[in-house]
Design a protein around this motif. Structure first.
Motif, PDB file in Angstrom:
ATOM      1  N   ALA A 106     -14.899  -6.250  -7.880  1.00 19.47           N
ATOM      2  CA  ALA A 106     -15.552  -5.104  -8.483  1.00 19.47           C
ATOM      3  C   ALA A 106     -14.796  -4.615  -9.706  1.00 19.47           C
ATOM      4  CB  ALA A 106     -15.679  -3.993  -7.453  1.00 19.47           C
ATOM      5  N   GLN A 140     -12.247  -5.259   6.064  1.00 15.21           N
ATOM      6  CA  GLN A 140     -10.866  -5.071   5.650  1.00 15.21           C
ATOM      7  C   GLN A 140      -9.853  -5.551   6.674  1.00 15.21           C
ATOM      8  OE1 GLN A 140      -9.829  -3.834   2.661  1.00 15.21           O
ATOM      9  NE2 GLN A 140     -11.971  -4.196   2.224  1.00 15.21           N
ATOM     10  N   GLU A 169     -13.476   2.868  -3.112  1.00  9.98           N
ATOM     11  CA  GLU A 169     -14.008   1.777  -2.291  1.00  9.98           C
ATOM     12  C   GLU A 169     -15.516   1.838  -2.150  1.00  9.98           C
ATOM     13  OE1 GLU A 169     -11.259   3.252  -0.121  1.00  9.98           O
ATOM     14  OE2 GLU A 169     -10.027   2.034  -1.437  1.00  9.98           O
ATOM     15  N   ARG A 198       0.368   4.659   0.112  1.00  5.08           N
ATOM     16  CA  ARG A 198       0.192   5.731   1.075  1.00  5.08           C
ATOM     17  C   ARG A 198       0.749   5.317   2.417  1.00  5.08           C
ATOM     18  NH1 ARG A 198      -3.251   5.302   4.256  1.00  5.08           N
ATOM     19  NH2 ARG A 198      -4.548   3.974   2.967  1.00  5.08           N
ATOM     20  N   ARG A 204     -11.033  -7.951  -3.756  1.00  7.49           N
ATOM     21  CA  ARG A 204     -11.833  -8.783  -2.844  1.00  7.49           C
ATOM     22  C   ARG A 204     -13.272  -8.852  -3.275  1.00  7.49           C
ATOM     23  NH1 ARG A 204     -10.426  -9.458   3.070  1.00  7.49           N
ATOM     24  NH2 ARG A 204     -12.563 -10.035   3.319  1.00  7.49           N
ATOM     25  N   THR A 205     -13.832  -7.708  -3.664  1.00  6.49           N
ATOM     26  CA  THR A 205     -15.248  -7.680  -3.983  1.00  6.49           C
ATOM     27  C   THR A 205     -15.477  -8.038  -5.442  1.00  6.49           C
ATOM     28  OG1 THR A 205     -15.043  -5.339  -4.465  1.00  6.49           O
ATOM     29  CG2 THR A 205     -15.828  -5.928  -2.273  1.00  6.49           C
ATOM     30  N   ALA A 265     -15.347  -1.152 -11.561  1.00  4.52           N
ATOM     31  CA  ALA A 265     -14.794   0.153 -11.200  1.00  4.52           C
ATOM     32  C   ALA A 265     -13.383   0.372 -11.725  1.00  4.52           C
ATOM     33  CB  ALA A 265     -14.810   0.328  -9.686  1.00  4.52           C
ATOM     34  N   ILE A 266     -12.687  -0.682 -12.050  1.00  4.05           N
ATOM     35  CA  ILE A 266     -11.304  -0.478 -12.497  1.00  4.05           C
ATOM     36  C   ILE A 266     -11.036  -1.133 -13.846  1.00  4.05           C
ATOM     37  CG2 ILE A 266     -10.173  -0.136 -10.283  1.00  4.05           C
ATOM     38  CD1 ILE A 266      -9.450  -3.159 -10.372  1.00  4.05           C
ATOM     39  N   ASP A 272       0.852  -1.174   0.000  1.00  2.00           N
ATOM     40  CA  ASP A 272       0.000   0.000   0.000  1.00  2.00           C
ATOM     41  C   ASP A 272       0.896   1.234   0.000  1.00  2.00           C
ATOM     42  OD1 ASP A 272      -2.945   1.074   0.961  1.00  2.00           O
ATOM     43  OD2 ASP A 272      -1.270   2.329   1.543  1.00  2.00           O
ATOM     44  N   MET A 305      -3.112  10.003   8.953  1.00  2.00           N
ATOM     45  CA  MET A 305      -3.341   9.642  10.351  1.00  2.00           C
ATOM     46  C   MET A 305      -2.128  10.023  11.181  1.00  2.00           C
ATOM     47  SD  MET A 305      -5.199   6.020   9.834  1.00  2.00           S
ATOM     48  CE  MET A 305      -6.093   5.766   8.311  1.00  2.00           C
ATOM     49  N   PHE A 356      -9.063   4.986   4.321  1.00  2.00           N
ATOM     50  CA  PHE A 356      -7.923   4.253   4.854  1.00  2.00           C
ATOM     51  C   PHE A 356      -7.811   2.858   4.267  1.00  2.00           C
ATOM     52  CE2 PHE A 356     -11.628   4.154   7.527  1.00  2.00           C
ATOM     53  CZ  PHE A 356     -11.920   2.815   7.514  1.00  2.00           C
ATOM     54  N   ILE A 357      -8.770   2.488   3.442  1.00  2.00           N
ATOM     55  CA  ILE A 357      -8.775   1.127   2.908  1.00  2.00           C
ATOM     56  C   ILE A 357      -7.948   1.066   1.631  1.00  2.00           C
ATOM     57  CG2 ILE A 357     -10.248  -0.664   1.930  1.00  2.00           C
ATOM     58  CD1 ILE A 357     -12.469   0.346   3.757  1.00  2.00           C
ATOM     59  N   ASP A 358      -7.117   0.044   1.529  1.00  2.00           N
ATOM     60  CA  ASP A 358      -6.340  -0.122   0.307  1.00  2.00           C
ATOM     61  C   ASP A 358      -7.302  -0.409  -0.835  1.00  2.00           C
ATOM     62  OD1 ASP A 358      -3.385  -1.115  -0.763  1.00  2.00           O
ATOM     63  OD2 ASP A 358      -5.078  -1.987  -1.781  1.00  2.00           O
ATOM     64  N   ARG A 359      -7.280   0.447  -1.824  1.00  2.00           N
ATOM     65  CA  ARG A 359      -8.275   0.393  -2.881  1.00  2.00           C
ATOM     66  C   ARG A 359      -8.174  -0.864  -3.728  1.00  2.00           C
ATOM     67  NH1 ARG A 359      -7.449   3.035  -8.442  1.00  2.00           N
ATOM     68  NH2 ARG A 359      -9.075   1.892  -9.475  1.00  2.00           N
ATOM     69  N   ARG A 360      -6.960  -1.120  -4.213  1.00  2.00           N
ATOM     70  CA  ARG A 360      -6.754  -2.260  -5.097  1.00  2.00           C
ATOM     71  C   ARG A 360      -7.222  -3.536  -4.414  1.00  2.00           C
ATOM     72  NH1 ARG A 360      -3.091  -5.091  -4.256  1.00  2.00           N
ATOM     73  NH2 ARG A 360      -1.816  -3.532  -3.251  1.00  2.00           N
ATOM     74  N   GLU A 361      -6.855  -3.627  -3.135  1.00  2.00           N
ATOM     75  CA  GLU A 361      -7.197  -4.815  -2.393  1.00  2.00           C
ATOM     76  C   GLU A 361      -8.710  -4.960  -2.279  1.00  2.00           C
ATOM     77  OE1 GLU A 361      -7.244  -4.682   1.711  1.00  2.00           O
ATOM     78  OE2 GLU A 361      -8.360  -6.529   1.412  1.00  2.00           O
ATOM     79  N   PHE A 362      -9.392  -3.872  -1.936  1.00  2.00           N
ATOM     80  CA  PHE A 362     -10.819  -4.010  -1.755  1.00  2.00           C
ATOM     81  C   PHE A 362     -11.508  -4.357  -3.053  1.00  2.00           C
ATOM     82  CE2 PHE A 362     -14.372  -3.989   0.829  1.00  2.00           C
ATOM     83  CZ  PHE A 362     -15.401  -3.874  -0.074  1.00  2.00           C
ATOM     84  N   LEU A 363     -11.078  -3.709  -4.129  1.00  2.00           N
ATOM     85  CA  LEU A 363     -11.698  -3.981  -5.419  1.00  2.00           C
ATOM     86  C   LEU A 363     -11.522  -5.447  -5.778  1.00  2.00           C
ATOM     87  CD1 LEU A 363     -10.596  -0.811  -7.356  1.00  2.00           C
ATOM     88  CD2 LEU A 363     -12.870  -1.372  -6.512  1.00  2.00           C
ATOM     89  N   MET A 378      -3.026 -10.479  -8.259  1.00  2.00           N
ATOM     90  CA  MET A 378      -2.704 -11.776  -7.660  1.00  2.00           C
ATOM     91  C   MET A 378      -3.875 -12.730  -7.819  1.00  2.00           C
ATOM     92  SD  MET A 378      -0.738 -10.523  -4.307  1.00  2.00           S
ATOM     93  CE  MET A 378       0.078  -8.937  -4.371  1.00  2.00           C
TER      94      MET A 378
END
Lengths: 298, 298
Positions: free
Chosen positions: B15, A91, A135, A7, B12-13, B18-19, A5, A67, B3-10, B67
């Motif tokens: 989604a 998450q 997100e 950031r 996971r879902t 969106a990308i 990550d 943060m 605060f959520i890692d975007r790539r990771e969330f996308l 991944m």
């Protein structure tokens, strides 16, 4: 390295050089009567979920870009406390906050749970674009692709930034907390459009001094550099202490691969007695505070 | 939610909406003689640290954009194995890989450690820009800001992309693994410019069938929905099994806040006996494989 990550890493290494100054901030005085020193700091912008959590604690909120900057503002006395997310039910841990707990001389004095809820809002149902934080778009993708298969997705820095766009541009809908519709004179087109329910984020309040009472305590535990991380000796002593750990999270010590610091929460135990009991199993134990859940904000 | 890692969330879902499509891929046949099915899949592009790890296992490597796509290619038989990062000595767990282990029916059959090393390379010392992946720039920020305070930072998608830029533009230096200098006819201006040493990433090889032997085993442990995550009962049974856990990592079950699945590694134990011993403490235990460290690549 593409899996790290960005950031988070930049913030950890303090590499402001690569992303510009990290500590720039915009203060918003919600109440002119309260002196600034009494404000709490959190991640901006206004309208974010961090802002919602902070408002449960204090009606005067200062916003920071990271943060780390919010935590530093507590240490320097610029704000009385920082409100930071530590854990999300989907998450998991918020790494920045775990690192802040290890690096800064601050204590957890309260926790606040905030449910993440997404709603769709616009000037009218005739929109062609949906703007929000990536997100929020991803978390609402099932609903959006089913109901608005032709809408174009527009990623912005925050859910609040999407709402701002929707207020100035009738062709844009925003995905954000439902409260933001009325506040911004937008039509609430749908609520609870998130794919997964039970999306709750736990925030902590960080201050320079520990609270004097509470039901939940947090410790940092370092078993020592030698693997194994959780040896049978360590398990032995943890078990003898007869504690129920509600959270047990590994973070790398950064000294070597497989070398960990554990973030451990327990409830209804006397922290001093617990530390005395488990100290023999660890190179060091650091007390991070005892606190209560002050608001469950749904 | 910022605060959520975007790539990771996308990822996971799922989604992809969106990308853009996540599964697009570019294959590079390193050896024309080996049939494609014998290739290993990893995160691209060529020259990345994932590529370095994959080359320790197989000289034919196919690159994927995520991944998850690399893991799916194993399940579908497109590649025989995937090489994925699971843990970095500074950053900690690689969440995408933990989630792949929970969601896919794949086994860990080997591990490979790769040291992350940064070097500065260019056509000559007369450059004005430094191009690299944002983390590589951040991880080398102490050296770069001391030695080249006036150089402009240019963030690109990978360390390899920075090297590519440096080969075509004499005003650009790249931060990347030192091996890439010679391969690309660039002058190696400085080596080991990373801020922190001991920066090692552990990669795993994932296959559809478990390996038949090895010294290290990995399990997923789910204590059950009721908190506490690590109750004294659970500690009791873990301790009685007399196992040294070398890694013990919490991931949210996504069912509720504070509800965890643990990723646990142990060494020198018979996995069947260990599972039998600890099963009573958990709602379920999932075996993820027994394996060896096949290459320590420095």
């Amino acid at each position: 390295m593409e899996f790290i990550d960005r950031r988070e890493f930049l913030a950890r290494t303090g590499a402001a050089v690569a992303i510009g100054a990290v500590a720039s901030q915009q203060g918003i005085a919600e109440s002119a009567e309260t002196p600034t020193e009494q404000a709490v700091g959190t991640l901006g912008p206004a309208g974010s979920y961090s802002h919602r959590a902070a408002l449960q604690v204090n009606n005067q909120v200062k916003f920071y870009e990271t943060m780390f900057a919010a935590a530093d503002a507590v240490s320097s006395g610029e704000v009385q406390a920082a409100i930071l997310p530590i854990e999300n039910s989907i998450q998991g841990a918020v790494i920045d906050t775990l690192d802040i707990l290890e690096d800064r001389d601050l204590y957890i004095t309260a926790e606040v749970n905030v449910e993440i809820r997404h709603a769709l809002m616009a000037q009218s149902p005739d929109f062609t674009k949906v703007a929000s934080h990536p997100e929020a778009l991803a978390q609402s993708s099932d609903y959006l692709s089913r109901e608005y298969p032709n809408a174009e997705f527009h990623e912005v820095d925050s859910t609040s930034a999407g709402v701002e766009l929707a207020t100035t541009d009738g062709s844009v809908a925003a995905v954000a907390h439902p409260d933001l519709a009325e506040k911004n004179d937008l039509e609430l087109l749908a609520t609870d459009i998130q794919n997964v329910s039970n999306n709750v984020t736990r925030f902590i309040r960080l201050e320079t001094e520990p609270a004097t009472e509470g039901t939940k305590s947090t410790l940092l535990l370092y078993p020592g550099r030698e693997p194994p991380a959780l040896s049978s000796d360590v398990l032995d002593i943890l078990r003898d202490a007869d504690i129920d750990f509600t959270r047990f999270e590994a973070r790398p010590s950064t000294k070597a691969l497989g070398d960990y610091v554990f973030h451990a929460d327990f409830e209804d135990g006397d922290p001093e007695a617990v530390i005395d009991a488990i100290e023999p199993a660890f190179d060091w134990v650091q007390y991070l505070g005892t606190y209560d859940l002050i608001m469950d904000c749904r």
